[in-house]
Design a protein around this motif. Structure first.
Motif, PDB file in Angstrom:
ATOM      1  N   TYR A  26       0.854  -1.187   0.000  1.00  0.00           N
ATOM      2  CA  TYR A  26       0.000   0.000   0.000  1.00  0.00           C
ATOM      3  C   TYR A  26       0.882   1.225   0.000  1.00  0.00           C
ATOM      4  CZ  TYR A  26      -3.418  -3.482   1.340  1.00  0.00           C
ATOM      5  OH  TYR A  26      -4.214  -4.586   1.364  1.00  0.00           O
ATOM      6  N   GLN A  28       1.133   5.617  -0.651  1.00  0.00           N
ATOM      7  CA  GLN A  28       0.649   6.961  -0.975  1.00  0.00           C
ATOM      8  C   GLN A  28       1.726   7.643  -1.810  1.00  0.00           C
ATOM      9  OE1 GLN A  28       0.584   8.238   3.096  1.00  0.00           O
ATOM     10  NE2 GLN A  28      -1.604   8.720   2.944  1.00  0.00           N
ATOM     11  N   GLU A  30       3.171   9.587  -5.460  1.00  0.00           N
ATOM     12  CA  GLU A  30       3.695   9.029  -6.708  1.00  0.00           C
ATOM     13  C   GLU A  30       4.972   9.730  -7.128  1.00  0.00           C
ATOM     14  OE1 GLU A  30       0.915   7.712  -9.711  1.00  0.00           O
ATOM     15  OE2 GLU A  30      -0.697   8.665  -8.577  1.00  0.00           O
ATOM     16  N   SER A  35       8.335   6.085  -5.781  1.00  0.00           N
ATOM     17  CA  SER A  35       8.211   5.078  -6.835  1.00  0.00           C
ATOM     18  C   SER A  35       9.405   4.119  -6.809  1.00  0.00           C
ATOM     19  CB  SER A  35       8.132   5.740  -8.215  1.00  0.00           C
ATOM     20  OG  SER A  35       7.028   6.600  -8.264  1.00  0.00           O
ATOM     21  N   ILE A  55       0.299  -3.737  -6.036  1.00  0.00           N
ATOM     22  CA  ILE A  55       0.472  -2.385  -5.512  1.00  0.00           C
ATOM     23  C   ILE A  55      -0.903  -1.735  -5.374  1.00  0.00           C
ATOM     24  CG2 ILE A  55       1.504  -0.111  -5.938  1.00  0.00           C
ATOM     25  CD1 ILE A  55       3.507  -1.744  -7.767  1.00  0.00           C
ATOM     26  N   ARG A  57      -2.695   1.710  -4.509  1.00  0.00           N
ATOM     27  CA  ARG A  57      -2.492   3.153  -4.305  1.00  0.00           C
ATOM     28  C   ARG A  57      -3.534   3.669  -3.315  1.00  0.00           C
ATOM     29  NH1 ARG A  57       2.223   4.661  -6.404  1.00  0.00           N
ATOM     30  NH2 ARG A  57       2.695   3.253  -8.115  1.00  0.00           N
TER      31      ARG A  57
END
Lengths: 668, 668
Positions: A26, A28, A30, A35, A55, A57
């Motif tokens: 999980y 939060q 980007e 990443s 994954i 988001r």
């Protein structure tokens, strides 16, 4: 791929029991760094555990409400979490949380999590809080634009070739390796900036350097360049590079504007000035502070920093001159300038007053400078410690340096306290290492030399780690957790620096190497040269008198260090010949005479190498054949080389002193 | 023209009284060499005397009938005249006759005639008969195809640049200079033949080498090449270069057929085999004779010769090994082969058993080999004698070598007797010098180093000339006849070799130089290395024991030399440390101890350099300013360098022996 991924070459662990955490991740945010964190967890899970992580988001608004969480791993940005690249990892009810105030922390936490798996540690109940002690954790590459590397022992540069900047898969893998151990700044080009390298700050290299900076940024690494102080002349066509000349200041300001526009992620510059033929402020009768501050002003609008090396000394000394002391140079030049440097200037100080010898005292600038930002510079490129042909694990040396009590105050006075910034409440500080990597398939020539790269990063992040802990970590990540392998490799690593010290130059005197290439013994190699590096051996004794009766260098230390070094009786014996001229018949605390100590330690050093080979031999079936053979070959060379050291040093001192070895061994 | 013509840079002599001879030059024959003789006389007359000589061609049938001659100079081929490049010059009734059996003699006579004018000698009543003693008088250039010169101290090559052969005006001027002192053979490329140089024997270089050969031929010089013993592999694609393999022999035969067709004037080849990494017959368990003879057979149909160097030794020696002796190598390898070499093979033997040190004994091969063609190889490139930064006139050294009594028979047993061929009635023999020229404007870097080039040629032609005579000749041709100049320059030259010997390594021990570049002092530079070049100094003494109790090298000489060298008491003192380990307290014939001799001679050597500078200073207004300044600058460097030698050597021995200088001078 024609290169390995060193400690990130994951081995499959089919029987690892706690795979389930890795089913879901999980996350939060980007941004690029997050990443990368995601990528690293997924890649680790896939390669080690054979799991394709899903994954998930999360909306950024999702907060701390643990009631909502499901099993899996949470990468969680928490403004109340550890900051400055720090992270917390904890397992609770089937959930692994990695929390941090910034994405860098998530990345470092992710690498740590994977490391736990590589090391086959249990994740259940895991609870780690790690905050990097040193704000700057840098690698300095001495790579030239033609692809050669000054003091490079692992092939060619992977940053440059034929005057082109290389950005590709290897750049990214390099960034992964560096970030995995917490490196957050990289200088990619040689501090000796000549010819084409001077142009790295111009638009000619803008596109490729911008790309490199982006690759680095995704892994939380800032790109730095070395610059040429004479660039206003060489590039700008000015008649001077005087830091006080208005046209020079304006030229730098304009150039920096362009450079930072071209390479937005640039962190700043490393500068070697007035040293070994490099231009600098001395040319114009200006101080080092005037030179550094002028550049600092030019980079300030862009948040840039100037890292100014303190490696300034007279390299045209007359060997007959017994008063001038190269060991004093950095102290004498920079100490009077304490407090004169701008906030975005950092002095980068080599660990010792000479030049990365196997044994030196700590630079007296540490503890003496209290109003100046400082970086400790060490060298994992094994220039004087076996050039990655000999195994020489340097983390124990770095630990000693970091632990040195400068006596600048009652407590919290160690080098580690100073360069972390906490001693004098400074922010721009940290550690840098001259890098030991190159285009060799294993990155570092000697496979075991990778422990120095790994170890430097880990130590800079967390100086309280022991050298043994770091060795074990690296070994388990690299070779797996087989107890026999870990035991043997760690033992080899921990034996290696003491062994190297035993069979090379004795008790802190240093050098005794072949000029120029700095490899192999030549006792008098630098004795009658211009570099300020002498042993002063004669028929009766050896050593440089650096007490009050000599060059006075001992007195540059704070008390009681000054007094301790001043007297032969109190001087730590491993530094005895650095500080004093000592007769061969002087009795050491061991009950041996100095000359017998020299003989004995040289025989012991070779025996240690034989033991190292024996330990490695025991791993023939336990480490990959290619690595086994490669290391074996180097160890055989190391044995031959150590014999050469032993016999040359012992013969030299026997021929000079005519004192026989008590044990009657062959000395030539 | 960006270079001078050295000793052929003629000065105008407006007051020379015997110009009239030069009004007319009578000449028979129109071959290339005779044409060069004519050109040289005319050019000399014009440049020195301002006369345009009228050339009168005589029919070849005109004989010796002196009644018909008119005033002037006659270049006269006379089959009864001196042969082998010899000539006779005599003046009679206003006519100067230069007679010789071959055009070469006319050319050498013409150069001699011009030299007489340059030196302002009277021609009236002149009577000279000169016959060159050594059939082969060669220069060996160690020039590489990329334009660099191995051990070159005068700029770049003028034979090669960027893998091209250069043939032009400078080639011709080089040939003029070489021929003017009697050189008749030139090897243009480095004896270490690698990469592109291997291809010099192929058609790729045919056109330019043919042209070079023609330029040389006009001046009586034969072109030679160095060749690569492994060419059958590298060029021919064969799997072997075994001299006994049929395909190798056939390859060489075919290649030589092509090579000599391409370059008809080619004289043959110089070969360095089985030495310092070069390939050779040892690779295939063949003898040096098998290797040389195989090549000799291939070049025989074209009148070619193979010059085979005897510089074969183990260059990976262990310094701990006191039995192996590099000094013995050439003798041990080649002596058993005496008589096995074909008639068109010549062994080229370095003057000493080591490598062009400032002082060595003569190679024991001279006198021992009685059934083998021999060339004496000396080095005017000052590799170990100051590298053309120090003035070091080597002709006195060569004179000593030539005059050495080998004791191979009662009389006529000197090296000069052997290499001239008269001792053992051989024809293919002579002298070769490793050349000291390059693209510098003065050809030799140091202007005074030209005396070595000039002197070598003159000495090879006429070994009975004294070193002083040659110095004076060269000086008068170069700087004119001003007595003060001649006196000072000759004195400088004659002082220079002894001075260099005094301030460098003592009493024949040699080396003590920096490894690789061979320049400047490093007493232990080669002491623990693999090159077989040791001094074995310890607290009590120094020297290599080469008597029966040591390596036995002394016994390779013929008696009574063997006995003389065997004992320290009879060994010539200048070679004492070459043959024996001697305590520092040993009393020399001078009444000084060895250590005091070392100290004294090193102080004296520097004082000699100061005297040399004083002598040169006195010529400020008397030699061309450009030359004065250039030499002055080098002499200042020489002084600094000699101080470095003095202080390092003296400090080394003081620190080791702890015996003080009796005179209490500063030793560090």
């Amino acid at each position: 791929m024609d290169y390995s991924l060193a400690w990130l070459s994951y081995r499959r662990l089919p029987f690892y029991e706690e795979k389930e955490y890795f089913q879901k991740l999980y996350v939060q945010g980007e941004d690029g760094i997050t990443s990368s964190a995601v990528y690293e967890i997924c890649r680790g899970a896939e390669e080690i555990l054979g799991i394709r992580t899903e994954i998930v988001r999360l909306p950024v608004s999702v907060g701390n409400e643990k009631s909502e969480v499901k099993e899996g791993i949470y990468l969680f940005l928490d403004s109340n979490g550890p900051s400055g690249g720090g992270y917390r990892i904890f397992e609770e009810k089937g959930v692994i949380w990695i929390t941090a105030a910034e994405p860098e922390g998530l990345l470092y936490g992710s690498f740590e999590l994977i490391r736990q798996v590589q090391r086959e540690r249990t994740l259940k109940g895991l609870e780690l809080l790690r905050i990097p002690e040193n704000p700057l954790r840098m690698l300095n590459h001495w790579d030239n634009l033609d692809g050669s590397i000054e003091r490079g022992y692992s092939g060619k540069s992977f940053f440059f070739r034929d005057n082109e900047v290389l950005v590709g898969k290897r750049t990214e893998d390099y960034a992964r390796l560096a970030a995995s151990v917490g490196i957050n700044g990289v200088v990619i080009n040689n501090v000796n900036v000549t010819e084409r390298a001077t142009k790295l700050i111009t638009c000619e290299y803008a596109i490729s350097l911008k790309r490199m900076g982006e690759v680095f940024s995704k892994y939380g690494i800032r790109l730095y360049l070395s610059l040429n102080f004479a660039a206003p002349i060489e590039l700008g066509g000015l008649a001077t590079a005087d830091p006080e000349a208005m046209e020079v200041r304006e030229w730098w300001q304009a150039q920096m504007k362009e450079t930072f526009r071209n390479i937005p992620s640039l962190g700043g510059f490393l500068v070697k000035a007035d040293s070994e033929g490099r231009p600098g402020p001395f040319t114009y009768d200006r101080t080092q502070a005037q030179g550094a501050n002028m550049l600092a002003e030019a980079v300030k609008p862009y948040g840039g920093i100037i890292i100014w090396r303190c490696f300034v000394y007279n390299c045209t000394q007359d060997w007959r001159d017994q008063k001038t002391d190269r060991a004093r140079s950095a102290y004498d030049y920079f100490m009077p300038l304490d407090g004169d440097f701008h906030e975005n200037v950092i002095l980068q100080i080599k660990n010792g007053p000479m030049d990365f010898q196997v044994r030196e005292p700590v630079s007296p600038l540490f503890g003496a400078l209290s109003k100046t930002n400082q970086i400790l510079e060490v060298q994992i490129a094994q220039e004087y410690t076996g050039q990655q042909k000999h195994v020489c694990y340097l983390i124990p040396q770095f630990k000693e340096i970091l632990g040195f009590h400068t006596r600048c105050r009652e407590e919290g006075d160690t080098v580690a306290d100073i360069i972390s910034g906490r001693c004098f409440s400074r922010r721009n500080c940290g550690m840098a290492a001259v890098a030991n990597t190159g285009s060799d398939s294993n990155w570092t020539g000697h496979d075991l030399a990778a422990a120095n790269w790994y170890g430097f990063g880990r130590l800079a992040f967390e100086p309280s780690l022991s050298a043994e802990d770091i060795a074990r970590e690296w070994c388990e990540c690299t070779f797996g957790t087989n107890a026999q392998v870990v035991h043997a490799v760690c033992k080899i690593l921990m034996m290696s620096w003491p062994a190297y010290e035993k069979y090379t130059s004795p008790l802190g005197i240093g050098w005794m190497v072949n000029p120029n290439n700095h490899y192999g013994p030549s006792v008098d190699g630098y004795e009658y040269d211009r570099w300020g590096t002498y042993h002063r051996a004669d028929h009766l004794g050896i050593g440089v008198e650096r007490g009050k009766a000599g060059t006075g260098f001992a007195q540059t230390y704070l008390e009681p260090n000054a007094s301790i070094y001043e007297e032969a009786e109190t001087c730590p014996e491993e530094l005895l010949l650095f500080f004093h001229y000592i007769p061969y018949t002087y009795m050491l605390k061991s009950g041996k005479t100095l000359i017998q100590h020299i003989y004995d330690s040289h025989f012991e050093g070779v025996e240690d190498v034989e033991k190292i080979i024996g330990l490695w031999e025991g791993l023939r079936e336990l480490v990959p054949g290619e690595i086994f053979d490669r290391v074996k070959l180097r160890m055989e060379h190391q044995l031959e080389s150590s014999l050469e050291w032993r016999d040359q040093i012992n013969s030299y001192f026997y021929r000079k002193s005519f004192i026989a070895d008590e044990k009657g061994r062959t000395i030539y």
